[in-house]
Design a protein around this motif. Structure first.
Motif, PDB file in Angstrom:
ATOM      1  N   LYS A 369       0.813  -1.215   0.000  1.00  0.00           N
ATOM      2  CA  LYS A 369       0.000   0.000   0.000  1.00  0.00           C
ATOM      3  C   LYS A 369       0.848   1.266   0.000  1.00  0.00           C
ATOM      4  O   LYS A 369       0.487   2.276  -0.589  1.00  0.00           O
ATOM      5  N   GLU A 370       1.993   1.198   0.695  1.00  0.00           N
ATOM      6  CA  GLU A 370       2.803   2.417   0.818  1.00  0.00           C
ATOM      7  C   GLU A 370       3.267   2.966  -0.531  1.00  0.00           C
ATOM      8  O   GLU A 370       3.691   4.108  -0.611  1.00  0.00           O
ATOM      9  N   PHE A 371       3.222   2.135  -1.582  1.00  0.00           N
ATOM     10  CA  PHE A 371       3.706   2.607  -2.876  1.00  0.00           C
ATOM     11  C   PHE A 371       2.587   2.924  -3.862  1.00  0.00           C
ATOM     12  O   PHE A 371       2.843   3.167  -5.030  1.00  0.00           O
ATOM     13  N   SER A 372       1.336   2.854  -3.402  1.00  0.00           N
ATOM     14  CA  SER A 372       0.286   3.139  -4.372  1.00  0.00           C
ATOM     15  C   SER A 372      -0.673   4.207  -3.867  1.00  0.00           C
ATOM     16  O   SER A 372      -0.748   4.501  -2.673  1.00  0.00           O
ATOM     17  N   ARG A 373      -1.340   4.772  -4.825  1.00  0.00           N
ATOM     18  CA  ARG A 373      -2.335   5.794  -4.553  1.00  0.00           C
ATOM     19  C   ARG A 373      -3.540   5.391  -5.386  1.00  0.00           C
ATOM     20  O   ARG A 373      -3.579   5.632  -6.585  1.00  0.00           O
ATOM     21  N   GLY A 374      -4.458   4.701  -4.753  1.00  0.00           N
ATOM     22  CA  GLY A 374      -5.598   4.170  -5.494  1.00  0.00           C
ATOM     23  C   GLY A 374      -5.114   3.128  -6.498  1.00  0.00           C
ATOM     24  O   GLY A 374      -4.351   2.235  -6.151  1.00  0.00           O
ATOM     25  N   PHE A 375      -5.534   3.291  -7.748  1.00  0.00           N
ATOM     26  CA  PHE A 375      -5.124   2.386  -8.807  1.00  0.00           C
ATOM     27  C   PHE A 375      -3.656   2.529  -9.165  1.00  0.00           C
ATOM     28  O   PHE A 375      -3.032   1.640  -9.696  1.00  0.00           O
ATOM     29  N   LEU A 376      -3.138   3.727  -8.912  1.00  0.00           N
ATOM     30  CA  LEU A 376      -1.847   4.075  -9.500  1.00  0.00           C
ATOM     31  C   LEU A 376      -0.692   3.805  -8.556  1.00  0.00           C
ATOM     32  O   LEU A 376      -0.842   3.834  -7.341  1.00  0.00           O
ATOM     33  N   LEU A 377       0.459   3.553  -9.164  1.00  0.00           N
ATOM     34  CA  LEU A 377       1.696   3.509  -8.389  1.00  0.00           C
ATOM     35  C   LEU A 377       2.064   4.947  -8.040  1.00  0.00           C
ATOM     36  O   LEU A 377       1.982   5.831  -8.882  1.00  0.00           O
TER      37      LEU A 377
ATOM     38  N   LEU B 204      -1.716   2.821 -17.759  1.00  0.00           N
ATOM     39  CA  LEU B 204      -1.738   1.441 -17.295  1.00  0.00           C
ATOM     40  C   LEU B 204      -0.328   0.846 -17.246  1.00  0.00           C
ATOM     41  O   LEU B 204       0.070   0.227 -16.269  1.00  0.00           O
ATOM     42  N   MET B 205       0.435   1.072 -18.302  1.00  0.00           N
ATOM     43  CA  MET B 205       1.748   0.427 -18.399  1.00  0.00           C
ATOM     44  C   MET B 205       2.797   1.082 -17.506  1.00  0.00           C
ATOM     45  O   MET B 205       3.706   0.418 -17.026  1.00  0.00           O
ATOM     46  N   TRP B 206       2.706   2.382 -17.304  1.00  0.00           N
ATOM     47  CA  TRP B 206       3.782   3.063 -16.571  1.00  0.00           C
ATOM     48  C   TRP B 206       3.386   3.598 -15.203  1.00  0.00           C
ATOM     49  O   TRP B 206       4.224   4.080 -14.468  1.00  0.00           O
ATOM     50  N   HIS B 207       2.114   3.534 -14.906  1.00  0.00           N
ATOM     51  CA  HIS B 207       1.707   4.119 -13.633  1.00  0.00           C
ATOM     52  C   HIS B 207       0.802   3.215 -12.794  1.00  0.00           C
ATOM     53  O   HIS B 207       0.148   3.687 -11.878  1.00  0.00           O
ATOM     54  N   THR B 208       0.759   1.927 -13.146  1.00  0.00           N
ATOM     55  CA  THR B 208      -0.014   1.022 -12.301  1.00  0.00           C
ATOM     56  C   THR B 208       0.835  -0.206 -11.968  1.00  0.00           C
ATOM     57  O   THR B 208       1.837  -0.471 -12.626  1.00  0.00           O
ATOM     58  N   LYS B 209       0.388  -0.922 -10.940  1.00  0.00           N
ATOM     59  CA  LYS B 209       1.079  -2.143 -10.548  1.00  0.00           C
ATOM     60  C   LYS B 209       1.058  -3.153 -11.688  1.00  0.00           C
ATOM     61  O   LYS B 209       2.051  -3.809 -11.969  1.00  0.00           O
ATOM     62  N   LEU B 210      -0.127  -3.263 -12.333  1.00  0.00           N
ATOM     63  CA  LEU B 210      -0.236  -4.239 -13.416  1.00  0.00           C
ATOM     64  C   LEU B 210       0.789  -3.939 -14.507  1.00  0.00           C
ATOM     65  O   LEU B 210       1.483  -4.829 -14.995  1.00  0.00           O
ATOM     66  N   GLY B 211       0.893  -2.657 -14.888  1.00  0.00           N
ATOM     67  CA  GLY B 211       1.855  -2.276 -15.918  1.00  0.00           C
ATOM     68  C   GLY B 211       3.274  -2.601 -15.497  1.00  0.00           C
ATOM     69  O   GLY B 211       4.077  -3.110 -16.290  1.00  0.00           O
ATOM     70  N   TYR B 212       3.581  -2.322 -14.251  1.00  0.00           N
ATOM     71  CA  TYR B 212       4.906  -2.641 -13.711  1.00  0.00           C
ATOM     72  C   TYR B 212       5.179  -4.139 -13.846  1.00  0.00           C
ATOM     73  O   TYR B 212       6.264  -4.551 -14.257  1.00  0.00           O
ATOM     74  N   GLU B 213       4.171  -4.934 -13.535  1.00  0.00           N
ATOM     75  CA  GLU B 213       4.344  -6.383 -13.614  1.00  0.00           C
ATOM     76  C   GLU B 213       4.497  -6.842 -15.062  1.00  0.00           C
ATOM     77  O   GLU B 213       5.302  -7.723 -15.362  1.00  0.00           O
ATOM     78  N   LEU B 214       3.725  -6.232 -15.966  1.00  0.00           N
ATOM     79  CA  LEU B 214       3.839  -6.604 -17.378  1.00  0.00           C
ATOM     80  C   LEU B 214       5.231  -6.268 -17.898  1.00  0.00           C
ATOM     81  O   LEU B 214       5.881  -7.071 -18.565  1.00  0.00           O
TER      82      LEU B 214
END
Lengths: 511, 347
Positions: A369-377, B204-214
């Motif tokens: 959680k500490e690395f995310s803000r909602g959906f986003l990293l 999605l690709m550069w700013h989410t966990k899923l993108g990071y994982e992909l």
């Protein structure tokens, strides 16, 4: 050395990289026929660059190379080999799916596209060479299935097969076990007897002291000096190499271990080829202790680590963390439960080289959680995190956005250690934590492992570097063919006992 | 990442792409000259036809719409370590799905959703074969493209045929058509949707966990596994998201392009975008934002081609020029590889 013509001389070599980095600032070395010259220096001192210049892989900005008194300039490694200079690289250049024989004859199989490859003849020639040198490798197994140590021997054989007179070995022992090192040294001595000349690149003082005739020390792209090994001491060389006295000792205050944190019961794991790699291991690691596993590489250590970190299937047996059964759990669950893993292969497993320091600093914890803000990293927080690691561990990096491949090996390894520790684990698995790492970083990492132990963490250290295990461990096991030959107190055990256990002789049970 | 640094990291690839386009244009001119045509006049017409007027520019953007989306399919694959060339088939079925669904649900949203869903479904077999049986995606997606072509042709001819016009399928009903952005052009809201999709995929690709994982899986699957990421799941996502954008391309192509608002005979108005998308993606450096510009460039080539033909250069020659430019703009990928090899030697 007496005034005779060196077989090889590199005179005033300067190498400036396109980005302006001065890797070599006028280096002159002389190598005499039939000697073993040590090229000593820390990571990044310019040893490898110098040898790549010699081997025709890099064009020097300035400077000349003389081979047997004649000026030469190699355009390519093939050119160098044709002139009798061979090199074994730190990172191997083997075709993974080929077997040893195919790898060794690669490039020598004949010239026409359709010419027949005389495999049998090559095999005979190779077998003869191996017999003479008492240096055996399996010829018919794909090299990707062989331990790193064996792969290196194939690399050396590859060069010997090409009849080179001058053999360059770049950090050859970085990947070897103590026994393999001894074997390697025996081979090098034999080669020397036959009049071959060897350039031995290393940052390991003891090895340089043991095997070389003369040592040239390089620091920051310049030659600090050349000494006869017989007149040198490790302390002198260390001073020349780093410009200060290195503390090679690790401070380790005595400590009573606490509760059992990690426990393995009758663990069985299969290797890549379906063999029983780990055969019924049982051991525990307590809070506030470093439990070391030594042994010749390829005796199931890698499989053991992979099994307890969720990367390999456990055939039989149970694994417990703080009393909770964690057998067969996935890496993600294990990290969340408090396990951290410093993997043995930092470039293929521990890091994504093309990604930035920042992106690598959250691998294996990016879902937290500490690395995310909602959906986003939350890249802002990731960057703050990365910056913290860089500062706390004194990682020298161009920036948190720089790709990890731009860091030196030692700094890459420090980044991994930093990241794993930042997972706030109870139990840390450190596999070959200082392999191929420079002296300063090695010292830092070793001291850090001791610090973790002093902070009452449980540490499992698996290393092919026997000195490292002896120095750091509170208890140590010696692994041989998937089993422990004994669990001993490193302060009481003798070298002979360890040697026997590494060779497969069971030790007397100790506390 | 700060904006400034991010911009800087795009500048070099952008420069390389522009350089390659110029080189491609130059070689194209030489070919024209050698063949006895007036290269300058031809290029003038090409530029005139693509950027010369509002209407022409609208045509360029319209033609770029499906290319941007199919390029994203390839780009996501490439970033995940896949060479997914299955966009072509997903485009057909996205178009068919839009036609089918809007016959009853007469609004654009249902058509778009149908395109997204069916595009994703079409990619699933290739994804499952890859992940669970190790079938190489190049082989499977090529094969599936052919299956798609004939299956879609049959659906278009037999199931959704237009009884009033044997040359096309049933049209998208007026209520489900996308509004035009420029009068008397073929530029519809579809272009905006494509832009929006590119931005969403970028985030999605550069700013989410899923993108990071992909991306992690694409660069180093062993490190991904070590990092608690399942590369197989990453690949599945890559196929599915890629299928969605390709399916969307098909849906927009029928819902937004007048006058027919239908799939024409031989799938003519939905054919080839999947393949062209590969080139577009390479030129756009497999980056969803780069793909926007590359897509517009390709759209311009397609749009200007008609006018270029009017200077006497036969259509075949137009295609030759297009091909040369495509090859030249695709070279930066190669150039990068060369540079990498070169740098490794020097390192």
């Amino acid at each position: 050395m007496e005034e005779r013509t060196p077989v090889l001389e590199m005179r005033d070599i300067v190498k400036v990289y396109p980005d302006g980095t001065k890797a070599l600032k006028g280096v002159t070395i002389k190598v005499y026929e039939g000697e073993i010259l040590g090229l000593l220096g820390e990571n990044g001192a310019g040893k490898t660059t110098l040898m790549k210049v010699l081997f025709g892989m890099l064009k020097p900005t300035r400077g000349k190379i003389f081979l047997r008194g004649k000026e030469v300039r190699f355009k390519s490694p093939a050119d160098a080999i044709a002139n009798g200079i061979g090199m074994v690289h730190q990172h191997f250049t083997l075709v993974e799916v080929f077997n040893a024989l195919e790898n060794i004859i690669l490039g020598m199989e004949g010239h026409g596209i359709f010419s027949k490859i005389d495999v049998e003849n090559a095999r005979k020639k190779l077998q003869k060479l191996m017999d003479e040198l008492n240096f055996q490798v399996p010829l018919d197994v794909p090299v990707e299935n062989l331990p790193v140590g064996v792969q290196q021997r194939i690399e050396i054989l590859k060069m010997l097969y090409r009849d080179v007179d001058i053999l360059i070995l770049d950090e050859p022992t970085a990947v070897l076990t103590p026994i393999e090192v001894k074997e390697l040294f025996a081979v090098l001595r034999k080669l020397k007897e036959r009049g071959k000349t060897i350039i031995f690149i290393s940052h390991k003082l003891n090895e340089v002291m043991e095997i070389t005739d003369r040592v040239t020390v390089i620091r920051k792209g310049e030659v600090v000096g050349t000494v006869k090994t017989s007149e040198a001491t490790p302390q002198l060389l260390a001073r020349m190499m780093v410009g200060r006295d290195v503390v090679l000792r690790i401070e380790k205050p005595p400590k009573e271990p606490g509760e059992v944190i990690f426990r393995v019961e009758d663990l069985w794991v299969k290797g890549d080829r379906g063999e029983e790699a780990v055969r019924g291991l049982t051991f525990e690691v307590r809070a506030g202790e470093i439990f070391g596993i030594a042994g010749v590489e390829g005796n199931g250590q890698s499989e053991l680590i992979e099994a307890i970190t969720g990367l390999r299937k456990i055939e039989k047996g149970r694994v417990y963390l703080k009393g909770v059964d964690i057998t067969g759990k996935k890496p993600r669950e294990l990290y969340d439960l408090g396990i951290a893993h410093i993997p043995e292969d930092r470039t293929h497993m521990g890091l994504i080289l093309e990604m930035s320091v920042m992106e690598n600093s959250i691998l294996g914890m990016h879902w937290r959680k500490e690395f995310s803000r909602g959906f986003l990293l939350d890249w802002g927080r990731v960057e703050a995190h990365a910056r913290e690691l860089v500062e706390e561990f004194e990682i020298s990096a161009p920036g948190t956005k720089a790709p990890v491949k731009s860091l030196s090996g030692g700094n890459q390894q420090k980044l991994i250690v930093a990241r794993e520790v930042s997972k706030r684990p109870e139990f840390i698995i450190a596999a070959q934590p200082t392999r191929g790492v420079d002296v300063a970083s090695t010292e830092y990492i070793r001291n850090y492992l001791v610090k973790l132990r002093n902070e009452n963490k449980a540490v499992l250290l698996v290393s092919a570097d026997l000195d490292e295990v002896l120095q750091l461990s509170d208890r140590m096991a010696i692994m041989y063919e998937g089993q422990f030959m004994g669990i001993v107190n490193p302060e009481e055990v003798t070298e002979e006992q360890i040697g026997l256990m590494m060779g497969g002789v069971k030790g007397e049970p100790q506390k | 990442m700060s904006l400034k640094n991010e911009l800087r990291s795009y500048l070099k690839p952008l420069g390389e792409s522009v350089l390659a386009i110029l080189i491609g244009a130059f070689i194209g001119a030489v070919v024209l000259w050698l063949s006895g045509y007036d290269a300058i006049a031809a290029y003038k017409a090409l530029i005139q036809g693509s950027f010369g007027s509002l209407g022409n520019f609208a045509e360029t953007l319209s033609k770029s719409t499906p290319l941007i989306l199919t390029a994203i399919t390839f780009a996501i694959g490439a970033r995940t370590g896949l060479f997914n060339i299955g966009a072509e088939g997903a485009v057909y079925f996205g178009a068919i799905a839009a036609v089918a669904v809007t016959q009853n649900l007469r609004n654009p949203v249902s058509g778009i959703l149908a395109g997204l869903l069916v595009g994703a479904l079409w990619m699933l077999p290739a994804a499952v074969l890859k992940v669970y049986r190790g079938v190489h995606e190049v082989i499977s997606t090529i094969m599936f493209n052919w299956i798609a072509f004939y299956l879609a042709s049959w659906l278009a001819l037999e199931v959704y045929e237009n009884p009033m016009n044997p040359n096309s399928t049933l049209p998208i009903p007026p209520g489900a058509r996308l509004p035009l952005l420029v009068k008397n052009s073929t530029l519809s809201l579809g272009f905006v949707i494509a832009l929006f999709t590119a931005v969403v995929v970028y985030i999605l690709m550069w700013h989410t966990k899923l993108g990071y994982e992909l991306r992690t899986s694409g660069l180093n699957s062993k490190a991904a596994e070590y990092g608690g990421i399942n590369p197989k799941v990453a690949m599945l996502w890559s196929f599915v998201i890629g299928g969605m954008t390709a399916g969307l391309a098909g849906a927009l192509q029928v819902m937004g392009v007048p006058p027919s608002y239908s799939i024409s005979q031989g799938l003519a108005n939905v054919y080839g975008y999947g393949f062209d998308g590969i080139g577009v993606s390479l030129v756009g450096r497999n980056h969803p934002l780069g793909v926007i510009f590359a897509g517009i460039l390709f759209g311009a080539l397609n749009a200007g081609a008609t006018q270029m033909q009017q200077t006497g250069v036969p259509l075949e020659m137009v295609k030759v020029i297009e091909g040369i430019i495509i090859v030249a703009v695709a070279v930066p990928g190669l150039l990068d590889m060369f540079l990498k090899l070169f740098r490794r030697d020097r390192a």
